[in-house]
Write an enzyme that holds these catalytic residues in place. Structure first.
Site, PDB file in Angstrom:
ATOM      1  N   SER A 293       3.623   4.866  43.860  1.00 41.61           N
ATOM      2  CA  SER A 293       4.092   4.061  42.388  1.00 41.61           C
ATOM      3  C   SER A 293       5.254   2.847  42.451  1.00 41.61           C
ATOM      4  O   SER A 293       6.092   3.345  41.851  1.00 41.61           O
ATOM      5  CB  SER A 293       4.015   5.006  41.312  1.00 41.61           C
TER       6      SER A 293
ATOM      7  N   ASP B  37       5.470   0.799  50.344  1.00 45.59           N
ATOM      8  CA  ASP B  37       4.951   0.114  49.356  1.00 45.59           C
ATOM      9  C   ASP B  37       3.659  -0.262  49.234  1.00 45.59           C
ATOM     10  O   ASP B  37       3.083  -0.147  50.314  1.00 45.59           O
ATOM     11  CB  ASP B  37       5.663  -1.834  49.368  1.00 45.59           C
ATOM     12  N   SER B  38       2.966   0.405  47.832  1.00 48.19           N
ATOM     13  CA  SER B  38       1.727   0.044  47.803  1.00 48.19           C
ATOM     14  C   SER B  38       1.444   0.368  48.345  1.00 48.19           C
ATOM     15  O   SER B  38      -0.142   0.927  48.813  1.00 48.19           O
ATOM     16  CB  SER B  38       1.251  -1.778  48.397  1.00 48.19           C
ATOM     17  N   SER B  39       1.503   1.794  48.408  1.00 44.47           N
ATOM     18  CA  SER B  39       0.666   3.150  48.882  1.00 44.47           C
ATOM     19  C   SER B  39       0.132   4.550  48.151  1.00 44.47           C
ATOM     20  O   SER B  39       0.002   5.463  48.092  1.00 44.47           O
ATOM     21  CB  SER B  39       2.060   3.900  50.163  1.00 44.47           C
ATOM     22  N   GLY B  40       0.495   3.932  46.507  1.00 40.54           N
ATOM     23  CA  GLY B  40      -0.356   4.677  46.159  1.00 40.54           C
ATOM     24  C   GLY B  40       1.453   5.982  45.067  1.00 40.54           C
ATOM     25  O   GLY B  40       1.128   7.016  45.140  1.00 40.54           O
TER      26      GLY B  40
ATOM     27  N   ASP C  59       3.421   6.046  35.073  1.00 39.70           N
ATOM     28  CA  ASP C  59       4.376   5.593  36.286  1.00 39.70           C
ATOM     29  C   ASP C  59       5.406   5.691  35.816  1.00 39.70           C
ATOM     30  O   ASP C  59       6.303   6.327  36.375  1.00 39.70           O
ATOM     31  CB  ASP C  59       3.299   4.757  37.097  1.00 39.70           C
TER      32      ASP C  59
ATOM     33  N   SER D 108       5.744  -0.315  42.480  1.00 38.27           N
ATOM     34  CA  SER D 108       5.392  -1.321  41.738  1.00 38.27           C
ATOM     35  C   SER D 108       5.712  -1.265  40.004  1.00 38.27           C
ATOM     36  O   SER D 108       7.166  -1.924  40.188  1.00 38.27           O
ATOM     37  CB  SER D 108       4.065  -1.821  41.510  1.00 38.27           C
ATOM     38  N   ALA D 109       5.905  -0.142  39.311  1.00 41.00           N
ATOM     39  CA  ALA D 109       6.880   0.844  38.501  1.00 41.00           C
ATOM     40  C   ALA D 109       7.875   0.923  39.048  1.00 41.00           C
ATOM     41  O   ALA D 109       8.856   0.517  38.296  1.00 41.00           O
ATOM     42  CB  ALA D 109       6.186   1.767  38.088  1.00 41.00           C
ATOM     43  N   ALA D 110       8.527   1.412  40.251  1.00 36.17           N
ATOM     44  CA  ALA D 110      10.187   1.596  40.172  1.00 36.17           C
ATOM     45  C   ALA D 110      10.920   0.004  40.776  1.00 36.17           C
ATOM     46  O   ALA D 110      12.177   0.436  39.930  1.00 36.17           O
ATOM     47  CB  ALA D 110       9.749   2.287  41.692  1.00 36.17           C
TER      48      ALA D 110
END
Length: 283
Positions: free
Chosen positions: A145, A140-143, A191, A147-149
């Site tokens: 995406s 998570d928050s690793s680039g 994304d 958040s979009a998922a």
């Protein structure tokens, strides 16, 4: 309901956990549990290009977010997470308003943002969901995406329990509404497009000015070989150990502003002052 093929072992283990958690939370039978699966993505070309109307490339990978859910008996949303503590409770008939302070953004915000996006697009939400959402630990928050998922997973669940049939193209815009209008992140469509439009065994090209995708297949191997997971390359994900919650950081939006300022100057110099201030309009 699912979007792509996941790593088989990961999927089997996570599905079992997610279903059992939903049963525990809701008291329903395991056969009643529905699952939305949304993959993470990589983008060989994409950073700060999509919001400028450029052409980006993306692929989904075989890890992602699973949201197990059942319809609630009323408009209540009740959610738990495999990565974050606490319980989310709110109602889909409550009017959601955009977040005005980025410091207030947390994992609850994406569920509320999905309701906000659907409400503001005129969709009628009567039923909520009882669910459990889980991603891959450390990603998570690793680039990739995540958040979009997560946002798309919530959209798909809410649409499912409310009998809404919404196209992938429209869901791209709904997810963009979560990020742009609710969370205040001025990103583009890379994304959600990657998550919703990618096809197995190919690279997705997305023209962000026309929102039209095209695909490049890896023809070096037969279709049967590709379906067995044999591709003519390997993907290396190098994680720095640093995690970034983009909506909470001002750096991303600052770079978007700088791109727009560059576009404004170039368009002015070329005599195209009337065009929107995105770099693609200068070519």
């Amino acid at each position: 309901m699912a979007i792509c093929s996941f790593n088989i072992l990961f999927l089997a283990l996570q599905l079992d956990i997610v279903r059992k958690k939903v049963v525990e939370i809701s008291g329903r039978d395991e056969c009643d549990v529905r699952v939305a699966a949304c993959p993470y993505r990589i983008c060989p070309l994409g950073a700060h290009i999509d919001h400028q109307g450029g052409i980006v490339m993306a692929m989904t990978i075989n890890y992602g977010v699973l949201l197990g859910f059942v319809p609630s008996n009323d408009s209540e949303v009740l959610l738990q997470s495999g990565q974050f503590e606490g319980v989310i409770r709110f109602r889909v008939d409550d009017l959601q308003k955009p977040i005005d302070n980025p410091e207030n953004i947390n994992w609850e915000s994406y569920a509320r943002g999905a309701v906000y996006a659907l409400q503001n697009s005129g969709y009628d939400l009567r039923k909520g969901v009882i669910g459990y959402i889980s991603g891959v630990k450390g990603l998570d928050s690793s680039g990739l995406s995540s958040s979009a998922a997560v946002g798309i997973a919530y959209l798909l669940a809410l649409e499912n329990v409310n009998d809404l049939v919404i196209s992938s193209v429209d869901n791209i815009q709904l997810d963009k509404s979560i990020e742009n209008k609710y969370l205040g992140l001025e990103n583009g469509i890379l994304d959600p497009s990657a998550i919703l439009l990618s096809r197995y065994g190919c690279l997705t090209f997305m023209d962000c000015k026309t929102a039209s995708p095209s695909y490049v297949y890896f023809s070096e191997l037969s279709k049967s070989q590709q379906l067995q997971g044999q591709l003519p390359f390997k993907i290396l994900l190098a994680l720095s150990g640093l995690q970034h919650n983009l909506p909470k950081k001002c750096g991303y939006n600052t770079r978007v502003f700088e791109c727009k300022e560059a576009a404004r100057a170039l368009l002015h110099a070329s005599g195209c002052e009337e065009a929107s201030n995105i770099l693609r309009n200068g070519t």
